[in-house]
Design a protein around this motif. Structure first.
Motif, mmCIF file in Angstrom:
data_model
loop_
_atom_site.group_PDB
_atom_site.id
_atom_site.type_symbol
_atom_site.label_atom_id
_atom_site.label_comp_id
_atom_site.label_asym_id
_atom_site.label_seq_id
_atom_site.Cartn_x
_atom_site.Cartn_y
_atom_site.Cartn_z
ATOM 1 N N ILE A 17 0.489 -1.107 0.412
ATOM 2 C CA ILE A 17 0.178 0.011 -0.409
ATOM 3 C C ILE A 17 0.636 1.110 -0.062
ATOM 4 N N ALA A 18 1.836 1.207 0.260
ATOM 5 C CA ALA A 18 2.803 2.843 0.622
ATOM 6 C C ALA A 18 3.179 2.888 -1.116
ATOM 7 N N GLN A 19 3.955 1.542 -1.544
ATOM 8 C CA GLN A 19 4.244 1.840 -3.015
ATOM 9 C C GLN A 19 2.956 2.481 -3.784
ATOM 10 N N THR A 20 1.832 2.581 -3.528
ATOM 11 C CA THR A 20 1.142 2.675 -4.381
ATOM 12 C C THR A 20 0.383 3.640 -4.122
ATOM 13 N N LEU A 21 0.522 4.389 -3.008
ATOM 14 C CA LEU A 21 -0.182 4.997 -2.089
ATOM 15 C C LEU A 21 1.075 6.871 -2.847
ATOM 16 N N HIS A 22 2.691 6.094 -2.604
ATOM 17 C CA HIS A 22 3.165 7.192 -3.274
ATOM 18 C C HIS A 22 3.129 6.914 -5.070
ATOM 19 N N SER A 23 2.784 6.674 -5.400
ATOM 20 C CA SER A 23 2.270 6.297 -6.526
ATOM 21 C C SER A 23 1.288 7.673 -7.314
ATOM 22 N N VAL A 24 0.341 7.671 -5.922
ATOM 23 C CA VAL A 24 -1.184 8.438 -6.560
ATOM 24 C C VAL A 24 -0.345 10.315 -5.789
ATOM 25 N N ILE A 25 0.273 9.891 -4.497
ATOM 26 C CA ILE A 25 1.050 11.499 -4.530
ATOM 27 C C ILE A 25 2.201 12.376 -5.403
ATOM 28 N N VAL A 49 -0.769 3.041 6.121
ATOM 29 C CA VAL A 49 -1.219 4.045 5.570
ATOM 30 C C VAL A 49 -1.550 5.674 6.199
ATOM 31 N N HIS A 50 -0.968 5.260 7.531
ATOM 32 C CA HIS A 50 -0.936 6.832 8.761
ATOM 33 C C HIS A 50 0.357 7.086 8.672
ATOM 34 N N CYS A 51 1.424 6.825 8.304
ATOM 35 C CA CYS A 51 3.050 7.118 8.045
ATOM 36 C C CYS A 51 2.859 8.313 6.794
ATOM 37 N N PHE A 52 1.024 8.489 6.190
ATOM 38 C CA PHE A 52 1.211 9.210 5.186
ATOM 39 C C PHE A 52 0.392 10.952 5.701
ATOM 40 N N TYR A 59 -9.713 8.109 5.451
ATOM 41 C CA TYR A 59 -9.043 6.640 5.773
ATOM 42 C C TYR A 59 -10.618 6.118 6.347
ATOM 43 N N ILE A 60 -11.216 5.287 5.764
ATOM 44 C CA ILE A 60 -12.388 4.299 6.295
ATOM 45 C C ILE A 60 -12.031 3.542 6.316
ATOM 46 N N LEU A 61 -12.519 2.894 8.228
ATOM 47 C CA LEU A 61 -12.337 1.538 8.488
ATOM 48 C C LEU A 61 -14.060 0.842 8.330
ATOM 49 N N THR A 62 -13.657 -0.536 7.602
ATOM 50 C CA THR A 62 -15.257 -1.188 8.172
ATOM 51 C C THR A 62 -14.810 -2.309 8.569
ATOM 52 N N GLU A 63 -16.020 -3.335 8.557
ATOM 53 C CA GLU A 63 -15.059 -5.146 9.193
ATOM 54 C C GLU A 63 -15.287 -5.373 7.461
ATOM 55 N N ASN A 64 -14.349 -6.458 7.533
ATOM 56 C CA ASN A 64 -14.603 -7.234 6.042
ATOM 57 C C ASN A 64 -15.962 -7.548 5.743
ATOM 58 N N GLN A 65 -16.017 -6.955 3.886
ATOM 59 C CA GLN A 65 -17.239 -7.414 3.818
ATOM 60 C C GLN A 65 -16.776 -7.763 1.955
ATOM 61 N N GLY A 66 -16.040 -7.294 1.833
ATOM 62 C CA GLY A 66 -15.299 -7.564 0.552
ATOM 63 C C GLY A 66 -14.855 -6.119 -0.473
ATOM 64 N N THR A 81 -16.012 14.471 -9.447
ATOM 65 C CA THR A 81 -16.494 14.473 -10.731
ATOM 66 C C THR A 81 -16.393 13.119 -11.630
ATOM 67 N N LEU A 82 -14.908 12.884 -11.098
ATOM 68 C CA LEU A 82 -14.676 11.269 -12.025
ATOM 69 C C LEU A 82 -13.976 10.305 -10.695
ATOM 70 N N ILE A 83 -14.903 9.155 -10.983
ATOM 71 C CA ILE A 83 -14.417 8.421 -10.228
ATOM 72 C C ILE A 83 -12.945 7.214 -10.545
ATOM 73 N N ALA A 84 -11.734 7.452 -9.739
ATOM 74 C CA ALA A 84 -10.681 6.758 -10.603
ATOM 75 C C ALA A 84 -10.688 5.631 -9.711
ATOM 76 N N PHE A 85 -10.726 4.299 -10.120
ATOM 77 C CA PHE A 85 -9.849 3.050 -9.090
ATOM 78 C C PHE A 85 -8.486 2.888 -8.643
ATOM 79 N N LEU A 86 -8.329 2.480 -7.911
ATOM 80 C CA LEU A 86 -6.844 1.473 -7.553
ATOM 81 C C LEU A 86 -7.120 0.484 -7.214
ATOM 82 N N ASP A 87 -6.100 -0.238 -7.179
ATOM 83 C CA ASP A 87 -6.187 -1.422 -5.672
ATOM 84 C C ASP A 87 -4.933 -1.025 -5.299
ATOM 85 N N ALA A 88 -4.589 -1.446 -4.426
ATOM 86 C CA ALA A 88 -3.836 -1.041 -3.268
ATOM 87 C C ALA A 88 -2.176 -2.378 -3.544
#
Length: 316
Positions: A17-25, A49-52, A59-66, A81-88
């Motif tokens: 997740i850190a590498q993924t978030l860096h690519s967004v930042i 995540v909280h290192c950023f 940041y939203i924490l939920t129970e595992n639902q898929g 306006t646009l929803i962009a998707f990115l897997d972790a």
């Protein structure tokens, strides 16, 4: 209001997740919010995540639902306006959002925006995506004439390279939560969009699909997954030859998975719905092979991709 809302579902991806978030930042285009839905992770994902320290991160924490419910929750919270998707566990090059924004400016009425991408199988095997009759590196902004036909080798729309206007999701609905463990919830949404709206593509490589990532939901045991209901498009495929072919390719792939998992009844169900004229000779042989030979074929395919560096279609 941000231009992009970036939705990242997060489940036990502490190592990526850190590498993924860096690519967004590090994006050249800066007008966005990041919505991370921690889907009940049990590893150190939250700490990563909280290192950023960036006020654009929500940041939203939920129970595992898929993954579908996680993405849908992110969409509900989105302000862009646009929803962009990115897997972790995937990665964006710095030009990704810039290219998508340009694509939107050129085709503001489209329903789905996507870019070219590369598929990484391991550190020594990364291949540029292969679209049917479209150069993925052509540096063009274009309307796809036939989304289903163009997706017969590799899919035009891959989730981590896609963006959808929030208004389109409000009209058509979001991800189908009855589909689980990456068994076609994204494909289902792209089909619904492509049947009603233009799909547009920027042929610039802007993202990397990390197929070598750990804990991928698509690696879940087949018998624990609920696959896309392709029969819901029965009416449309009778009127659209390309859609019928595209759905049959998906039926073929799902049938093989059930055969290898030992569920011959479900494999036969999918096989019966296929018009065999849409399968090539290799596929016609594979779909009739016994489980033992199919598993051997799968091992050979994996070797060809990872060791020999040979590119194969998504459906073969």
């Amino acid at each position: 209001m941000p231009f992009f809302s970036i939705i990242i579902p997060l489940y036990n991806k502490a190592n990526s997740i850190a590498q993924t978030l860096h690519s967004v930042i590090n994006q050249n285009f800066r007008d966005y919010e990041i919505i991370i839905i921690n889907d009940g992770s049990t590893d150190q994902s939250e700490e990563a995540v909280h290192c950023f320290d960036d006020d654009r991160i929500r940041y939203i924490l939920t129970e595992n639902q898929g993954v579908s419910k996680a993405r849908n929750l992110g969409i509900q919270k989105a302000k862009g306006t646009l929803i962009a998707f990115l897997d972790a566990d995937d990665y964006w090059y710095p030009n990704h959002l810039d290219i998508l924004a340009t694509l939107y400016q050129k085709f503001p009425e489209a329903g789905l925006y996507t870019t070219s991408y590369e598929k990484r199988f391991n550190s020594k095997s990364t291949h540029i995506v292969n679209f049917k009759n479209i150069d993925p590196t052509g540096k063009r902004f274009m309307i796809i004439d036939d989304f289903f036909d163009s997706s017969l080798i590799d899919p035009i729309a891959w989730t981590s390279a896609c963006a959808v206007p929030k208004r389109i999701i409000d009209i058509l609905g979001a991800f189908d939560i009855s589909i689980t463990h990456g068994a076609g919830e994204d494909t289902d949404l792209w089909i619904r969009i492509a049947l009603r709206y233009n799909v547009v593509l920027a042929t610039f490589i802007t993202a990397t699909y990390h197929l070598d990532a750990t804990n991928r939901i698509s690696n879940t045991n087949t018998l624990q997954r609920s696959f896309i209901d392709l029969s819901k498009f029965e009416k449309e495929e009778k009127q659209n030859i390309s859609l019928k072919n595209y759905l049959d390719q998906n039926r073929f792939a799902i049938s093989l998975q059930y055969r290898m998992a030992g569920d011959h009844k479900t494999a036969k169900k999918y096989r019966k719905e296929i018009d065999f004229i849409n399968l090539n000779t290799k596929q016609k042989i594979l779909i009739r092979l016994p489980k033992s030979l199919l598993l051997l074929s799968k091992k050979i395919q994996t070797f060809l991709i990872l060791k020999a560096g040979i590119k194969l279609s998504s459906f073969t």
